[in-house]
Motif scaffolding. Structure first.
Motif, PDB file in Angstrom:
ATOM      1  N   ALA A  49       0.832  -1.209   0.000  1.00 19.15           N
ATOM      2  CA  ALA A  49       0.000   0.000   0.000  1.00 19.15           C
ATOM      3  C   ALA A  49       0.867   1.260   0.000  1.00 19.15           C
ATOM      4  O   ALA A  49       0.534   2.261  -0.645  1.00 19.15           O
ATOM      5  N   ALA A  50       1.991   1.203   0.730  1.00 21.57           N
ATOM      6  CA  ALA A  50       2.917   2.353   0.746  1.00 21.57           C
ATOM      7  C   ALA A  50       3.519   2.585  -0.634  1.00 21.57           C
ATOM      8  O   ALA A  50       3.641   3.725  -1.090  1.00 21.57           O
ATOM      9  N   PHE A  51       3.883   1.499  -1.325  1.00 15.23           N
ATOM     10  CA  PHE A  51       4.427   1.628  -2.681  1.00 15.23           C
ATOM     11  C   PHE A  51       3.375   2.175  -3.645  1.00 15.23           C
ATOM     12  O   PHE A  51       3.693   2.939  -4.555  1.00 15.23           O
ATOM     13  N   ARG A  52       2.115   1.761  -3.450  1.00 14.40           N
ATOM     14  CA  ARG A  52       1.041   2.198  -4.365  1.00 14.40           C
ATOM     15  C   ARG A  52       0.792   3.695  -4.290  1.00 14.40           C
ATOM     16  O   ARG A  52       0.180   4.257  -5.199  1.00 14.40           O
ATOM     17  N   ARG A  53       1.254   4.350  -3.262  1.00 17.11           N
ATOM     18  CA  ARG A  53       1.091   5.799  -3.154  1.00 17.11           C
ATOM     19  C   ARG A  53       2.020   6.544  -4.112  1.00 17.11           C
ATOM     20  O   ARG A  53       1.872   7.746  -4.305  1.00 17.11           O
ATOM     21  N   TYR A  54       2.971   5.822  -4.705  1.00 17.89           N
ATOM     22  CA  TYR A  54       3.947   6.447  -5.603  1.00 17.89           C
ATOM     23  C   TYR A  54       3.967   5.697  -6.946  1.00 17.89           C
ATOM     24  O   TYR A  54       4.952   5.039  -7.285  1.00 17.89           O
ATOM     25  N   PRO A  55       2.867   5.770  -7.721  1.00 23.02           N
ATOM     26  CA  PRO A  55       2.777   5.020  -8.988  1.00 23.02           C
ATOM     27  C   PRO A  55       3.774   5.471 -10.046  1.00 23.02           C
ATOM     28  O   PRO A  55       4.032   4.742 -10.997  1.00 23.02           O
ATOM     29  N   LEU A  56       4.338   6.676  -9.863  1.00 22.05           N
ATOM     30  CA  LEU A  56       5.335   7.153 -10.815  1.00 22.05           C
ATOM     31  C   LEU A  56       6.601   6.296 -10.781  1.00 22.05           C
ATOM     32  O   LEU A  56       7.293   6.158 -11.785  1.00 22.05           O
ATOM     33  N   TYR A  57       6.886   5.704  -9.621  1.00 24.69           N
ATOM     34  CA  TYR A  57       8.111   4.919  -9.441  1.00 24.69           C
ATOM     35  C   TYR A  57       7.843   3.418  -9.283  1.00 24.69           C
ATOM     36  O   TYR A  57       8.710   2.606  -9.604  1.00 24.69           O
ATOM     37  N   PHE A  58       6.662   3.060  -8.779  1.00 21.21           N
ATOM     38  CA  PHE A  58       6.350   1.650  -8.538  1.00 21.21           C
ATOM     39  C   PHE A  58       5.067   1.296  -9.291  1.00 21.21           C
ATOM     40  O   PHE A  58       3.986   1.737  -8.917  1.00 21.21           O
ATOM     41  N   ASP A  59       5.221   0.519 -10.368  1.00 23.36           N
ATOM     42  CA  ASP A  59       4.061   0.191 -11.205  1.00 23.36           C
ATOM     43  C   ASP A  59       3.222  -0.919 -10.573  1.00 23.36           C
ATOM     44  O   ASP A  59       3.536  -1.433  -9.491  1.00 23.36           O
ATOM     45  N   ALA A  60       2.132  -1.290 -11.274  1.00 23.79           N
ATOM     46  CA  ALA A  60       1.208  -2.300 -10.757  1.00 23.79           C
ATOM     47  C   ALA A  60       1.899  -3.635 -10.543  1.00 23.79           C
ATOM     48  O   ALA A  60       1.632  -4.342  -9.563  1.00 23.79           O
ATOM     49  N   LEU A  61       2.796  -4.001 -11.459  1.00 22.97           N
ATOM     50  CA  LEU A  61       3.547  -5.253 -11.332  1.00 22.97           C
ATOM     51  C   LEU A  61       4.337  -5.283 -10.028  1.00 22.97           C
ATOM     52  O   LEU A  61       4.272  -6.252  -9.265  1.00 22.97           O
TER      53      LEU A  61
END
Length: 409
Positions: free
Chosen positions: A124-136
């Motif tokens: 969830a923390a990674f999902r807050r930064y979609p510019l750097y961490f994609d769905a995969l």
């Protein structure tokens, strides 16, 4: 009143970085960094952890370079290594963040660490930064957290990102040389047309004889350049910028250019192989992590890096979700070579689809490597011939009257 309330909420939500020093329950001096709206929040959080606060100081993190895919790949590898070694997650973020030379990456990691500290899951923390961490990336991290194998999946993610970066790097290196030579050739030609040819033209005025056809042709082009350079050069630069700007932001433009890219002689074959390698590598990584096939195909569609394969993957996903097996759905998409289809069929029959897809990805990555190497050796003589013909043709055209005069004498 509403505007004031809105401003207060905004100020309250604004967070800063703080460096703190304290003592743990055993009396040992410990240090760290935290991100919060104020030092009081940091102190309260540390007290809940049983740490006696000695000092809290606000840290400024201005500047920093742009965060690249390579930064994310290196971070993923570092996090995977530390998790494998048994380093606690928050401490791992602390170590990587403090040791990074780019303040932008350090800030990103401390922000993610703060989210995890306040109770958020890592995915969830990674999902807050979609510019750097994609769905995969987020889906694999979530699968690792749910199954308790986060360290293993982070290692697979690191391998995946490194492989994809390697392929992209090879394609860029193959394209960089010819593009840079073409740009230099255009600049040199423009300089010759605007500054050199007019000097020859003034020289030829006193000859009192008819000039050869090639010389007149080059001089006419030069006259046009001299008279129109003030809008031609800005037009070329502006047109190039507008083209890439539109390409980056227009989905329609991207679809058209992706189709054209696959049909370009020589280069199109390399791009197609790279897309298939990324497609197979992504699906292999997702499937090995236990992500359901239909859900995995959602991430695979965006990871292929080409809209032709994106549309084909969406079609495959729709057919698989309705009960069609993967091999038949991929065959119906008509974008995969027979070798890929046969390997996928064997993988489905044997129950080792992830291993087969990984082998296909290895094969096509090797094909890309060999194609890029042969491309580099092929492009060099071709570029030399084109440049020699262009610059040499201009030089010969301008010296023809001098040769003619010498023969007359």
């Amino acid at each position: 009143m509403a505007a004031v309330a809105k401003k207060d909420v905004k100020d309250a939500a604004k967070q800063y970085n703080f460096a703190w020093i304290g003592k743990d329950k055993t009396g040992k001096v410990v240090k760290g960094e935290a991100r919060a709206s104020g030092d009081a929040s940091v102190a309260a959080n540390l007290r809940r952890q049983g740490i006696q606060v000695q000092s809290i100081k606000k840290v400024s993190r201005r500047g920093g370079k742009r965060i690249t895919e390579k930064d994310i790949a290196i971070f993923t590898r570092q996090l995977a290594v530390m998790m494998k070694a048994g380093v606690p997650l928050l401490q791992a973020f602390d170590i990587v963040g403090k040791g990074h030379s780019n303040p932008s990456v350090a800030k990103l990691l401390f922000d993610i660490k703060t989210d995890v500290e306040t109770g958020s899951s890592l995915a969830a923390a990674f999902r807050r930064y979609p510019l750097y961490f994609d769905a995969l990336f987020c889906n694999l991290v979530n699968a690792g957290e749910q199954a308790g194998i986060l360290d293993t999946l982070l290692e697979r993610l690191a391998n995946y990102k490194e492989k994809i970066l390697e392929i992209k790097g090879k394609i860029k290196s193959a394209l960089f040389y010819p593009i840079s030579i073409i740009v230099v050739a255009l600049v040199v030609t423009a300089v010759i047309m605007i500054f050199v040819i007019p000097v020859f033209k003034d020289l030829f005025k006193g000859f009192g004889a008819d000039l050869p056809g090639p010389t007149l042709f080059v001089m006419n082009i030069s006259d046009w350049f001299v008279g129109n350079w003030w809008w031609v050069l800005p037009g070329l630069i502006g047109g190039t910028w507008f083209f890439f700007y539109t390409w980056k932001r227009s989905t329609t433009m991207q679809r058209v250019m992706d189709r054209i890219a696959l049909r370009v002689p020589v280069f199109g074959d390399v791009i197609r192989k790279a897309c298939i390698a990324r497609w197979c590598r992504t699906l292999s990584t997702m499937f090995a992590a236990g992500v359901p096939l239909v859900e995995a195909l959602d991430s695979v569609a965006g990871a292929a890096g080409n809209f032709v394969y994106y549309d084909a993957t969406k079609k495959v996903q729709a057919e698989v979700s309705s009960g069609t097996n993967l091999t038949l759905a991929m065959t119906n998409s008509e974008v995969f070579p027979s070798m890929v289809l046969q390997m996928v069929a064997i993988g489905e029959e044997s129950g080792a689809l992830d291993a087969m897809l990984s082998k296909v990805a290895d094969f096509f990555e090797t094909e890309v490597d060999e194609a890029v190497d042969s491309l580099a050796s092929l492009m060099e003589p071709m570029i030399m011939v084109v440049l020699g013909g262009l610059i040499g043709g201009i030089v010969v055209a301008m010296y023809l009257p001098i040769f003619k005069m010498g023969q007359a004498i």
